[in-house]
Motif scaffolding. Structure first.
Motif, short mmCIF file in Angstrom:
data_model
loop_
_atom_site.label_atom_id
_atom_site.label_comp_id
_atom_site.label_asym_id
_atom_site.label_seq_id
_atom_site.Cartn_x
_atom_site.Cartn_y
_atom_site.Cartn_z
N VAL A 141 -9.13 -2.82 30.41
CA VAL A 141 -9.75 -3.68 29.40
C VAL A 141 -9.42 -5.10 29.83
O VAL A 141 -8.25 -5.50 29.80
N LEU A 142 -10.45 -5.83 30.26
CA LEU A 142 -10.25 -7.14 30.86
C LEU A 142 -10.89 -8.23 30.02
O LEU A 142 -12.06 -8.11 29.62
N ASP A 143 -10.15 -9.29 29.78
CA ASP A 143 -10.63 -10.43 29.00
C ASP A 143 -11.53 -11.29 29.88
O ASP A 143 -11.08 -11.91 30.84
N GLY A 144 -12.81 -11.34 29.52
CA GLY A 144 -13.76 -12.15 30.26
C GLY A 144 -13.48 -13.64 30.15
O GLY A 144 -13.96 -14.42 30.97
N SER A 182 -24.32 -12.83 24.38
CA SER A 182 -25.19 -13.26 25.49
C SER A 182 -24.50 -13.12 26.85
O SER A 182 -25.15 -13.19 27.89
N ASP A 183 -23.18 -12.93 26.86
CA ASP A 183 -22.45 -12.74 28.12
C ASP A 183 -22.48 -11.29 28.61
O ASP A 183 -21.93 -10.99 29.67
N ARG A 184 -23.12 -10.42 27.86
CA ARG A 184 -23.16 -9.02 28.28
C ARG A 184 -23.85 -8.84 29.62
O ARG A 184 -23.50 -7.94 30.38
N TRP A 185 -24.81 -9.70 29.97
CA TRP A 185 -25.47 -9.59 31.26
C TRP A 185 -24.48 -9.85 32.39
O TRP A 185 -24.56 -9.24 33.46
N LEU A 186 -23.51 -10.75 32.17
CA LEU A 186 -22.48 -11.00 33.17
C LEU A 186 -21.57 -9.78 33.33
O LEU A 186 -21.14 -9.46 34.43
N ALA A 187 -21.29 -9.13 32.23
CA ALA A 187 -20.50 -7.90 32.29
C ALA A 187 -21.24 -6.84 33.10
O ALA A 187 -20.64 -6.11 33.89
N HIS A 188 -22.55 -6.76 32.90
CA HIS A 188 -23.37 -5.82 33.69
C HIS A 188 -23.30 -6.18 35.18
O HIS A 188 -23.13 -5.31 36.02
N ALA A 218 -18.61 -1.01 29.95
CA ALA A 218 -18.79 -1.30 28.52
C ALA A 218 -18.28 -2.70 28.22
O ALA A 218 -17.59 -3.32 29.03
N THR A 219 -18.64 -3.17 27.03
CA THR A 219 -18.13 -4.45 26.54
C THR A 219 -17.64 -4.28 25.10
O THR A 219 -18.08 -3.39 24.38
N LEU A 220 -16.73 -5.14 24.73
CA LEU A 220 -16.30 -5.29 23.34
C LEU A 220 -16.36 -6.78 23.02
O LEU A 220 -15.91 -7.61 23.83
N ALA A 221 -16.91 -7.11 21.87
CA ALA A 221 -16.99 -8.51 21.46
C ALA A 221 -15.66 -8.97 20.89
O ALA A 221 -14.95 -8.21 20.23
#
Length: 142
Positions: free
Chosen positions: A65-68, A100-106, A112-115
């Motif tokens: 679990v990494l903090d973006g 809106s940063d989910r594309w960067l996670a992709h 997966a992402t968590l807000a």
């Protein structure tokens, strides 16, 4: 022994953020056992990118679990680095401040992402699903 009676396998979760309050919030939101068939969890906290790389290289990590938003090395860059450099890398969940940063996670190849702030009603389910996927088990029925 049926699958329902089978004890949950322990899992090691690497949690990365340079901010202790983010690490505390994630641990509190996910809990010690996110689902009856997953966990109990053992948390390995890292506050630098070098600690993350060393821990993943050492093995035994089931989920990162990494903090973006981490500084100076962001979780997205670390996720991408692990994807390229580690042949059997753990599954990755990125903490994102903005949807809106989910594309960067992709782009970083996170599963997966968590807000942020982490929702305690959502986080355990996401972590459980990722750990089931890592173990090659089917997703839980909803």
């Amino acid at each position: 022994m049926s699958a329902a009676e089978k004890p949950a396998a322990p899992a090691t979760v690497l949690l990365y953020s340079h901010r202790p309050e983010v690490r505390d919030a994630v641990r509190a939101a996910v809990g010690r056992q996110p689902a009856p068939d997953v966990g109990p969890l053992s948390w390995l906290e890292c506050s630098t990118g070098d600690e993350v790389v060393a821990a993943v290289d050492a093995g035994g990590i089931d989920l990162c679990v990494l903090d973006g938003e981490a500084q100076p090395t962001g979780g997205m860059a670390l996720a991408r680095q692990l994807e390229v450099e580690v042949s059997d890398r753990p599954v990755v969940c990125l903490l994102v401040a903005r949807q809106s940063d989910r594309w960067l996670a992709h782009w970083s190849r996170a599963e997966a992402t968590l807000a942020l702030p982490v929702d305690p009603l959502v986080a355990p389910g996401v972590v459980a699903e990722l750990l089931r996927a890592r173990a090659g088990r089917p997703a839980a029925r909803r």
